[in-house]
Scaffold this motif. Sequence first.
Motif, mmCIF file in Angstrom:
data_model
loop_
_atom_site.group_PDB
_atom_site.id
_atom_site.type_symbol
_atom_site.label_atom_id
_atom_site.label_comp_id
_atom_site.label_asym_id
_atom_site.label_seq_id
_atom_site.Cartn_x
_atom_site.Cartn_y
_atom_site.Cartn_z
ATOM 1 N N ARG A 44 13.940 -4.784 -38.277
ATOM 2 C CA ARG A 44 14.473 -5.949 -37.558
ATOM 3 C C ARG A 44 13.791 -5.803 -36.059
ATOM 4 N NH1 ARG A 44 19.761 -4.817 -37.486
ATOM 5 N NH2 ARG A 44 19.582 -3.390 -35.798
ATOM 6 N N VAL A 45 13.033 -7.103 -35.761
ATOM 7 C CA VAL A 45 12.210 -6.924 -34.713
ATOM 8 C C VAL A 45 12.811 -7.852 -33.703
ATOM 9 C CG1 VAL A 45 10.114 -7.918 -33.641
ATOM 10 C CG2 VAL A 45 10.147 -6.629 -36.011
ATOM 11 N N THR A 46 13.187 -7.462 -32.511
ATOM 12 C CA THR A 46 14.030 -8.159 -31.536
ATOM 13 C C THR A 46 13.008 -8.191 -30.333
ATOM 14 O OG1 THR A 46 15.009 -5.916 -30.611
ATOM 15 C CG2 THR A 46 16.049 -7.141 -32.463
ATOM 16 N N LEU A 47 13.521 -9.262 -29.439
ATOM 17 C CA LEU A 47 12.843 -9.503 -28.118
ATOM 18 C C LEU A 47 13.740 -8.400 -26.968
ATOM 19 C CD1 LEU A 47 10.963 -11.178 -26.853
ATOM 20 C CD2 LEU A 47 12.971 -12.703 -25.935
ATOM 21 N N VAL A 48 12.751 -7.607 -26.555
ATOM 22 C CA VAL A 48 13.233 -6.575 -25.658
ATOM 23 C C VAL A 48 12.604 -6.965 -24.268
ATOM 24 C CG1 VAL A 48 13.155 -4.132 -24.994
ATOM 25 C CG2 VAL A 48 13.067 -5.003 -27.619
ATOM 26 N N GLY A 49 13.367 -6.560 -23.169
ATOM 27 C CA GLY A 49 13.393 -6.980 -21.853
ATOM 28 C C GLY A 49 13.153 -5.583 -20.943
ATOM 29 N N TYR A 50 12.119 -5.604 -20.079
ATOM 30 C CA TYR A 50 11.997 -4.650 -19.110
ATOM 31 C C TYR A 50 11.627 -5.295 -17.716
ATOM 32 C CZ TYR A 50 7.035 -4.371 -20.067
ATOM 33 O OH TYR A 50 5.748 -4.461 -20.366
ATOM 34 N N GLN A 51 11.270 -4.337 -16.813
ATOM 35 C CA GLN A 51 11.148 -4.872 -15.610
ATOM 36 C C GLN A 51 9.614 -5.554 -15.435
ATOM 37 O OE1 GLN A 51 10.840 -1.060 -13.697
ATOM 38 N NE2 GLN A 51 8.672 -1.061 -13.850
ATOM 39 N N TYR A 52 8.729 -5.772 -16.220
ATOM 40 C CA TYR A 52 7.517 -6.537 -16.182
ATOM 41 C C TYR A 52 7.457 -7.696 -17.101
ATOM 42 C CZ TYR A 52 6.074 -2.502 -13.571
ATOM 43 O OH TYR A 52 6.051 -1.399 -12.607
ATOM 44 N N GLY A 53 8.730 -7.841 -18.031
ATOM 45 C CA GLY A 53 8.767 -8.947 -18.669
ATOM 46 C C GLY A 53 9.354 -8.996 -20.028
ATOM 47 N N THR A 54 8.987 -9.278 -21.239
ATOM 48 C CA THR A 54 9.588 -9.206 -22.469
ATOM 49 C C THR A 54 8.455 -8.930 -23.517
ATOM 50 O OG1 THR A 54 9.679 -11.588 -23.138
ATOM 51 C CG2 THR A 54 11.537 -10.582 -21.948
ATOM 52 N N TYR A 55 8.834 -8.107 -24.614
ATOM 53 C CA TYR A 55 7.997 -8.063 -25.710
ATOM 54 C C TYR A 55 8.754 -7.892 -27.092
ATOM 55 C CZ TYR A 55 9.200 -3.055 -25.206
ATOM 56 O OH TYR A 55 10.008 -1.844 -25.249
ATOM 57 N N GLU A 56 8.197 -8.038 -28.151
ATOM 58 C CA GLU A 56 8.824 -7.808 -29.643
ATOM 59 C C GLU A 56 8.942 -6.489 -29.803
ATOM 60 O OE1 GLU A 56 8.040 -11.690 -32.135
ATOM 61 O OE2 GLU A 56 6.368 -10.651 -31.472
ATOM 62 N N GLY A 57 10.035 -6.020 -29.855
ATOM 63 C CA GLY A 57 10.018 -4.393 -30.042
ATOM 64 C C GLY A 57 11.029 -4.098 -31.538
ATOM 65 N N ILE A 58 10.778 -2.830 -31.714
ATOM 66 C CA ILE A 58 11.630 -2.306 -32.812
ATOM 67 C C ILE A 58 12.291 -1.086 -32.195
ATOM 68 C CG2 ILE A 58 11.693 -1.145 -34.962
ATOM 69 C CD1 ILE A 58 8.570 -2.313 -35.327
ATOM 70 N N PHE A 59 13.628 -1.075 -32.276
ATOM 71 C CA PHE A 59 14.521 0.243 -32.213
ATOM 72 C C PHE A 59 14.218 1.060 -33.073
ATOM 73 C CE2 PHE A 59 16.910 -3.325 -29.891
ATOM 74 C CZ PHE A 59 16.871 -3.044 -28.470
ATOM 75 N N PRO A 60 14.118 2.177 -32.398
ATOM 76 C CA PRO A 60 13.449 3.444 -33.379
ATOM 77 C C PRO A 60 14.655 3.642 -34.459
ATOM 78 C CG PRO A 60 13.577 4.414 -31.062
ATOM 79 C CD PRO A 60 13.938 2.900 -31.202
ATOM 80 N N TRP A 61 15.876 3.414 -34.385
ATOM 81 C CA TRP A 61 17.022 3.915 -35.537
ATOM 82 C C TRP A 61 17.630 2.738 -35.458
ATOM 83 C CZ3 TRP A 61 14.482 7.456 -37.392
ATOM 84 C CH2 TRP A 61 13.812 8.197 -36.841
ATOM 85 N N GLY A 62 18.169 2.445 -36.629
ATOM 86 C CA GLY A 62 19.278 1.267 -36.977
ATOM 87 C C GLY A 62 18.650 -0.073 -37.352
ATOM 88 N N SER A 63 17.262 -0.066 -37.322
ATOM 89 C CA SER A 63 16.541 -1.360 -37.399
ATOM 90 C C SER A 63 15.858 -1.760 -38.863
ATOM 91 C CB SER A 63 15.468 -1.460 -36.481
ATOM 92 O OG SER A 63 15.941 -1.637 -35.022
#
Length: 89
Positions: A44-63
């Motif tokens: 499962r690839v999700t949109l992840v936000g952080y202080q400099y913007g967003t990116y498509e990310g994978i949470f290491p466990w449960g995805s």
Amino acid sequence: MLVEKLVKHYRTSGCDRYGQLNTISARQIAKTDEEMEVLKEIVRVTLVGYQYGTYEGIFPWGSFKDSNVEQMCKEAFAKNPDRNNGNHW
């Protein structure tokens, strides 16, 4: 090929001081849009936000959508030399 890249990431990625992996950038694994579509069938690839913007990310466990790939990544992470590099629990 994407599965091998994902497994390699779990085996070689650096960990924090508690032995945990951070969110994985999906573009580190899938370089093209075609690869991204295949990756989305595996995890499962999700949109992840952080202080400099967003990116498509994978949470290491449960995805994981594929239990075989999840098991391979767990085994690879167990062999990661950074995993117990200063366990502070």
